[in-house]
Design a protein around this motif. Structure first.
Motif, PDB file in Angstrom:
ATOM      1  N   VAL A 619       0.824  -1.222   0.000  1.00 48.90           N
ATOM      2  CA  VAL A 619       0.000   0.000   0.000  1.00 48.90           C
ATOM      3  C   VAL A 619       0.847   1.256   0.000  1.00 48.90           C
ATOM      4  CG1 VAL A 619      -1.846  -1.211   1.208  1.00 48.90           C
ATOM      5  CG2 VAL A 619      -0.164   0.071   2.532  1.00 48.90           C
ATOM      6  N   CYS A 620       2.166   1.102  -0.010  1.00 50.84           N
ATOM      7  CA  CYS A 620       3.047   2.278   0.068  1.00 50.84           C
ATOM      8  C   CYS A 620       2.791   3.253  -1.077  1.00 50.84           C
ATOM      9  CB  CYS A 620       4.506   1.808   0.067  1.00 50.84           C
ATOM     10  SG  CYS A 620       5.709   3.164   0.172  1.00 50.84           S
ATOM     11  N   LYS A 621       2.573   2.712  -2.249  1.00 51.64           N
ATOM     12  CA  LYS A 621       2.366   3.561  -3.426  1.00 51.64           C
ATOM     13  C   LYS A 621       1.173   4.487  -3.265  1.00 51.64           C
ATOM     14  CE  LYS A 621       1.291   3.161  -8.351  1.00 51.64           C
ATOM     15  NZ  LYS A 621       1.048   2.228  -9.481  1.00 51.64           N
ATOM     16  N   TYR A 622       0.198   4.083  -2.465  1.00 53.95           N
ATOM     17  CA  TYR A 622      -1.051   4.847  -2.357  1.00 53.95           C
ATOM     18  C   TYR A 622      -1.143   5.680  -1.076  1.00 53.95           C
ATOM     19  CZ  TYR A 622      -2.227   1.378  -5.880  1.00 53.95           C
ATOM     20  OH  TYR A 622      -2.217   0.577  -7.001  1.00 53.95           O
ATOM     21  N   LEU A 623      -0.298   5.398  -0.086  1.00 51.32           N
ATOM     22  CA  LEU A 623      -0.392   6.109   1.185  1.00 51.32           C
ATOM     23  C   LEU A 623       0.814   6.986   1.490  1.00 51.32           C
ATOM     24  CD1 LEU A 623      -1.948   3.448   3.614  1.00 51.32           C
ATOM     25  CD2 LEU A 623      -3.062   5.424   2.580  1.00 51.32           C
ATOM     26  N   ALA A 624       1.953   6.681   0.911  1.00 51.36           N
ATOM     27  CA  ALA A 624       3.153   7.456   1.213  1.00 51.36           C
ATOM     28  C   ALA A 624       3.035   8.863   0.634  1.00 51.36           C
ATOM     29  CB  ALA A 624       4.390   6.752   0.666  1.00 51.36           C
ATOM     30  N   ALA A 625       3.616   9.816   1.353  1.00 46.18           N
ATOM     31  CA  ALA A 625       3.595  11.199   0.860  1.00 46.18           C
ATOM     32  C   ALA A 625       4.402  11.324  -0.421  1.00 46.18           C
ATOM     33  CB  ALA A 625       4.139  12.132   1.942  1.00 46.18           C
ATOM     34  N   ALA A 626       5.499  10.558  -0.510  1.00 49.34           N
ATOM     35  CA  ALA A 626       6.315  10.529  -1.724  1.00 49.34           C
ATOM     36  C   ALA A 626       6.305   9.098  -2.247  1.00 49.34           C
ATOM     37  CB  ALA A 626       7.733  11.008  -1.438  1.00 49.34           C
ATOM     38  N   GLY A 627       5.361   8.793  -3.120  1.00 51.80           N
ATOM     39  CA  GLY A 627       5.200   7.431  -3.607  1.00 51.80           C
ATOM     40  C   GLY A 627       6.380   6.920  -4.397  1.00 51.80           C
ATOM     41  N   GLU A 628       7.166   7.839  -4.981  1.00 48.78           N
ATOM     42  CA  GLU A 628       8.304   7.387  -5.783  1.00 48.78           C
ATOM     43  C   GLU A 628       9.419   6.793  -4.925  1.00 48.78           C
ATOM     44  OE1 GLU A 628       8.687  11.725  -4.762  1.00 48.78           O
ATOM     45  OE2 GLU A 628       7.156  10.424  -5.620  1.00 48.78           O
TER      46      GLU A 628
END
Length: 680
Positions: A619-628
């Motif tokens: 889920v990091c891609k959708y919840l992180a402030a910087a998805g990259e």
């Protein structure tokens, strides 16, 4: 000289000679008077009737004849008390009881007995009264050094399912893990004003005969009410956790009325971030937090919570002007004229007329994670016989995998978790039957609470991602009550798949039809202008249950939805995440909870942490402030490709064949060339 009665208006009598008139002999040595108005020439005999007639001087003077002489009666106490009480011992006993020391000792013993037999609770009732807990308590004591902020203040950042009462006097929070954040400044104290009442007050109020039944008849899963919730009866106490800044959590078990968070120990010159969490681990998740407002030191203020939904237009305006002069006047009036406190009516209409609507969404708001599960991680507090209402049980509310996953990203997190509730309706042995967890998702509260009969309007928040972990309770019911269903396990699994697909389609159409970035652009007046990296719809992750229950059914659900065109539904294979062995490992991932029937495996603290860590990658891609910056995952993992062992073996065979042919194409040609070159 004035004479007292009975001698007033009487002739001047020489009473010294009355004895002669009655015939009594004079005393020795007494002189005989020379004249008297009642003097007779001859003494009157002693038996003359003159003394008894109406003309007697005794009668005329309203006096009675002298009594016969009697011997004096002894006045000793023993004789007196013997005649009155029959025993001198009783007299002495009463004399001892009448001493001050004994009286004080008896009073102390009586007060001690009263205190330990519920006197403390009775004193709280007298002190707090039967209504207006919190504010009235402070108001009665004239605490002029504090000021009140109602629960409807827009600078209180609510996360989860909070419902405003029709009179707007308070906010009621439901479901385990519901919380709110505030940022305060220029105050040294913080109190919570709750409408929740102590147990003694509830038992007293319910014991009074009012003619109204105390039991609540809840409707079936197919009936939803849009009527306002009754706000008269207070709810039972609720256990809370409070965190100030980055300090440890403060345990607040069985909180009601006025709750002290910090008292005269906050630095007024600094801003303080406060979070109040309701784990609800001690009431099976059916508790309700009835927040009326906050009490701060006089001069204290609320400021915008970082990442909240509040518009910058409201940051410097005091919609937070405290109700000091007449405490609760606006609060009790229902805040009907809230526009007069610094905001325009047009700004409020942008968010809609519903109080749950967003005032205006900020671009830097935190992302929101929502989780639906029948296996909440907060029940880890029951490990090793711990009490769910104790310290371990309360802290477990912030140690579940749902809470930890949101905290990893600094995101907001909402949990719709009902332990042991099936996805299917009419599930035998499931929690809250005949309702299913899909019914609960569209309600304002869990099954068994008063808010279950009221629909949730989905206007308070829109999540950036939705994670669903259900199926464990369903398989337990299918296996335990197979004979009662009169269906095969395969038929029940197909029914489970159909219900699961219907739930996700209903979420798409009714709950969250648009991604929050699209809603932001529409509310800000720039529809269609969204980041290029934003997904078209909310990503929904369907998890395989931790112990592998109904694994194939969950895979089929994702296949059917993606075949219908929903490409934002992904399946997560949890195989290998947890070790089901609870005997050989020193720190297992599961423990057997024998306090419920049937016994079930629950996650330990380590198990919750492992689940949160593995979910973090997906889920990091959708919840992180910087998805990259998130770790790269193979395409089939984060795109939700269903794992098929046969297909995987075929793909591996194709790759091997490609490699073999390439080697043959290049290496064999080189070998032939080398053979053709003549030796020198």
């Amino acid at each position: 000289m004035a004479l007292p009665p009975p001698f007033r208006n009487r002739p001047d009598l020489h009473l010294a000679f009355l004895t002669q008139l009655t015939g009594s002999p004079p005393a020795p040595g007494q002189a005989t008077p020379t004249s008297s108005p009642f003097h007779t020439p001859q003494p009157t005999p002693g038996d003359t009737p003159f003394a008894k007639t109406a003309y007697s001087p005794f009668r005329s003077a309203s006096l009675k004849p002298p009594n016969e002489y009697r011997e004096p009666v002894s006045s000793r106490p023993s004789n007196i008390w013997k005649s009155c009480f029959g025993s001198y011992r009783w007299y002495r006993f009463k004399r001892i009881l009448s001493t001050k020391t004994i009286c004080l000792l008896l009073m102390v013993l009586a007060l001690t007995r009263w205190w330990f037999n519920g006197g403390r609770k009775e004193l709280d009732i007298v002190r707090l009264g039967a209504s207006g807990f919190g504010k009235d308590f402070l108001q009665e004591r004239r605490m002029q050094n504090y000021q009140f902020y109602p629960a409807t203040n827009p600078k209180i950042h609510y996360i989860g399912r909070w419902t405003s009462t029709p009179n707007r006097l308070r906010k009621d929070g439901t479901f385990p893990g519901v919380y709110f954040d505030i940022t305060i400044v220029n105050t040294s104290s913080l109190f919570l004003a709750l409408h929740n009442a102590p147990e003694q007050v509830l038992s007293t109020s319910t014991s009074v005969s009012t003619g109204i039944p105390t039991s609540i008849s809840l409707p079936g899963p197919g009936h939803v009410s849009f009527r306002p919730v009754s706000t008269n009866e207070p709810s039972p106490p609720v256990s809370l956790l409070a965190r100030v800044d980055d300090q440890e959590y403060i345990l607040l078990p069985n909180s009601s009325a006025l709750v002290s968070i910090r008292l005269n120990d906050l630095n007024k010159a600094s801003e303080h971030s406060v979070r109040i969490v309701a784990p609800m681990t001690d009431d099976h998740g059916r508790g309700v937090v009835e927040l009326e407002g906050l009490w701060l030191s006089k001069g204290g203020k609320l400021v915008k919570v970082a990442g909240s939904l509040l518009s910058e237009d409201f940051v410097d305006e005091d919609l937070l002007e405290a109700e000091n002069d007449q405490i609760g006047e606006k609060h009790r009036a229902g805040l009907t004229n809230i526009e007069k406190d610094g905001s325009s009516k047009n700004d409020r209409q942008k968010a809609g007329d519903d109080d749950e609507g967003l005032l205006l969404i900020d671009q830097d708001q935190k992302k929101i994670l929502e989780i639906i599960t029948d296996s909440p991680g907060s029940f880890t507090g029951k490990q090793k016989g711990r009490r769910t209402g104790g310290a371990d049980g309360l802290l477990a509310g912030v140690m579940g995998w749902e809470y930890l996953l949101g905290e990893m990203f600094g995101a907001e997190h909402v949990g719709i978790g009902v332990d042991g509730m099936c996805l299917m309706q009419d599930c035998i042995g499931g929690t809250g039957q005949p309702a299913g967890i899909g019914d609960v998702f569209f309600r304002s509260g869990p099954s068994g609470s008063v808010y279950f009969e009221h629909a949730w309007m989905f206007s308070a928040y829109i999540p950036d991602i939705l994670v669903i972990n259900v199926g464990g309770a369903d398989e337990t019911s299918f296996n335990r009550y197979a004979s009662d269903y009169n269906k095969t396990f395969w038929e029940l699994s197909e029914q489970f798949e159909t219900t699961y697909v219907s739930l996700i389609k209903a979420i798409r159409r009714l709950a969250y039809p648009k991604h929050p970035t699209i809603v932001q652009s529409e509310r800000s007046g720039t529809p269609g202008i969204v980041p290029s990296t934003a997904p078209a719809s909310i990503p929904i992750f369907v998890m395989k249950p931790f112990l592998g229950q109904l694994e194939q059914a969950t895979q089929n659900v994702v296949e059917k939805l993606r075949a219908d065109g929903d490409k934002s539904v992904f399946w997560l294979d949890t195989s290998g995440w947890l070790d089901p062995d609870t005997d050989t490992k020193d720190i297992p991932d599961f423990f057997l909870d024998e306090t419920v029937t049937p016994s079930k495996f629950r996650l330990t603290e380590q198990g919750n942490q492992r689940v949160a860590i593995f979910l973090h990658d997906h889920v990091c891609k959708y919840l992180a402030a910087a998805g990259e910056k998130c770790a790269f995952l193979p395409h089939e993992l984060y795109q939700g490709k269903v794992y098929d062992p046969e297909e995987a073996n075929f793909d591996r065979y194709v790759e091997n064949e490609k490699e073999r042919k390439l080697k043959k194409l290049f290496w064999e040609d080189d070998e032939e060339l080398e053979e053709e070159v003549p030796a020198v």
